[in-house]
Design an enzyme around this catalytic site. Structure first.
Site: not given
Ligand code: ZN
Length: 185
Positions: A76-79, A117, A145, A147
């Protein structure tokens, strides 16, 4: 090519940032291990789906081909936490098909990058349209996920499902229904 030295330095800083001692015995080799792991997790940046999707065979007729339950692991590119699950990829050929393992390879090209995703689902569908040029494509990803499940609202086992349709799948609802029937859902 990932920059191993930068990753090692970043991991040392991360360890210090959480109050750990990067020099203690259990963590001594961690920056090196993490750097080597990212070599694999980020391998998709150096690949395109053109190579697997160019190995085609001619066919007559155009019934749907579905490769289901392709296991994938992405980040995941956010976390920077893993998300993982199953990809289901279907297409209606237009005179040619690819080897089934090539669909799994295509999923892998896009999974081995930082991702969200929704974007990954569309990228797989678009690559199929571009390189294989079928009459249509449908991609469904279901993933957990970490995260989400490892922190915060903590709902282990909850899944995110995304879908992308192109060509005849976008226009033909009966074809989408058939996809889910073949999937057994
Ligand atoms: Zn994430």
């Amino acid at each position: 090519m990932v920059d191993q030295e930068k990753i090692k330095e970043a991991v040392r800083l991360l360890l210090e940032g959480i109050g750990e001692d990067p020099g203690r015995i259990g963590l001594k080799d961690t920056p090196d291990r993490v750097a080597r792991m990212w070599q694999e997790l980020a391998a998709g940046y150096e690949q395109t789906a053109e190579e697997p999707l160019s190995r085609v065979f001619p066919v007559e007729g155009g019934e749907m081909v579905l490769e289901k339950d392709i296991t994938f692991y992405s980040t995941c590119e956010h976390h920077l936490m893993p998300f993982y699950g199953k990809a289901h990829v279907a297409y209606v050929p237009d005179g040619r098909v690819v080897g089934l393992s090539k669909l799994a390879r295509t999923v892998e090209v896009f999974a081995r990058r930082l991702q969200i995703q929704e974007k990954m689902t569309g990228q797989i569908a678009d690559a199929m349209m571009e390189y294989l040029a079928p009459k249509g494509v449908m991609v469904v990803l279901e993933a957990e996920h970490t995260c989400m499940t490892a922190r915060g609202i903590k709902k282990p086992g909850s899944k995110t499902v995304t879908i992308a349709t192109r060509g005849v799948f976008a226009e033909n609802e009966a074809l989408q229904t058939r996809f889910f029937q073949m999937l057994g859902k």
